[in-house]
Scaffold this active site. Sequence first.
Site, PDB file in Angstrom:
ATOM      1  N   HIS A  31       3.743   6.981   3.532  1.00  0.00           N
ATOM      2  CA  HIS A  31       4.722   6.768   3.486  1.00  0.00           C
ATOM      3  C   HIS A  31       4.096   4.988   2.456  1.00  0.00           C
ATOM      4  O   HIS A  31       3.486   5.375   1.791  1.00  0.00           O
ATOM      5  CB  HIS A  31       4.888   5.712   4.611  1.00  0.00           C
ATOM      6  CG  HIS A  31       3.650   4.518   4.548  1.00  0.00           C
ATOM      7  ND1 HIS A  31       2.835   5.936   5.829  1.00  0.00           N
ATOM      8  CD2 HIS A  31       3.556   3.499   5.023  1.00  0.00           C
ATOM      9  CE1 HIS A  31       1.675   4.888   6.140  1.00  0.00           C
ATOM     10  NE2 HIS A  31       2.280   3.540   5.313  1.00  0.00           N
ATOM     11  N   HIS A  57       0.243  -1.014  -0.141  1.00  0.00           N
ATOM     12  CA  HIS A  57       0.248   0.224  -0.002  1.00  0.00           C
ATOM     13  C   HIS A  57       0.797   1.270   0.319  1.00  0.00           C
ATOM     14  O   HIS A  57       2.388   1.297   0.200  1.00  0.00           O
ATOM     15  CB  HIS A  57      -1.421  -0.185   1.120  1.00  0.00           C
ATOM     16  CG  HIS A  57       0.062  -0.080   2.899  1.00  0.00           C
ATOM     17  ND1 HIS A  57       0.088  -1.180   3.012  1.00  0.00           N
ATOM     18  CD2 HIS A  57      -0.071   1.281   3.526  1.00  0.00           C
ATOM     19  CE1 HIS A  57       0.209  -0.388   4.708  1.00  0.00           C
ATOM     20  NE2 HIS A  57       0.406   0.665   4.247  1.00  0.00           N
ATOM     21  N   GLU A  62       7.413   2.009   4.834  1.00  0.00           N
ATOM     22  CA  GLU A  62       7.100   0.369   5.777  1.00  0.00           C
ATOM     23  C   GLU A  62       7.351  -1.097   5.590  1.00  0.00           C
ATOM     24  O   GLU A  62       7.494  -1.341   4.067  1.00  0.00           O
ATOM     25  CB  GLU A  62       5.560   0.703   5.895  1.00  0.00           C
ATOM     26  CG  GLU A  62       4.750  -0.053   6.960  1.00  0.00           C
ATOM     27  CD  GLU A  62       3.076  -0.308   7.399  1.00  0.00           C
ATOM     28  OE1 GLU A  62       2.491   0.882   6.086  1.00  0.00           O
ATOM     29  OE2 GLU A  62       2.603  -0.928   7.772  1.00  0.00           O
TER      30      GLU A  62
END
Length: 144
Positions: A82, A8, A131
């Site tokens: 992010h 994502h 992440e």
Amino acid sequence: MKLGRLNHIGVATPSISDAVAFWRDTMGATTIHEPFDMPEQGVKVCFVDTPSGPQIELIEPLGDASPIRAFLEKNPAGGQHHVCFEVPDIAAARAEFEGMGKRVLGPTRIGAHGTPIFFLHPRDMGGVLTEIMETPSEGAHWSN
Ligand code: CO
């Protein structure tokens, strides 16, 4: 390190409801999941599906100590926050990044998909807050 699937893209927003309207009405998203609170992370989260691709993770501050408050002070309208890549083994990935001298931000913890995650400092990652998320196991039940 073997680069895994882009899971994502995190987008910070001052208002998930406004951002949902944007993704639905302007961008034509048809699958938008129910927003939910992650009080231990200080964020409210809402996933927007893109066709057979990564999701957009909308994140809104939750509580005064939210880690995205400072970002929204610099970017009041919100912005890209992010990116999240999957790895098969979170502990191995963490050890590997640490071995390369990359700064890991905080402990490995359970992320918005119910699997372990950690964040890497943008200054060690070409300017991108990154992440790393363990790929959900086959048939795993995501919390959302
Ligand atoms: Co994320």
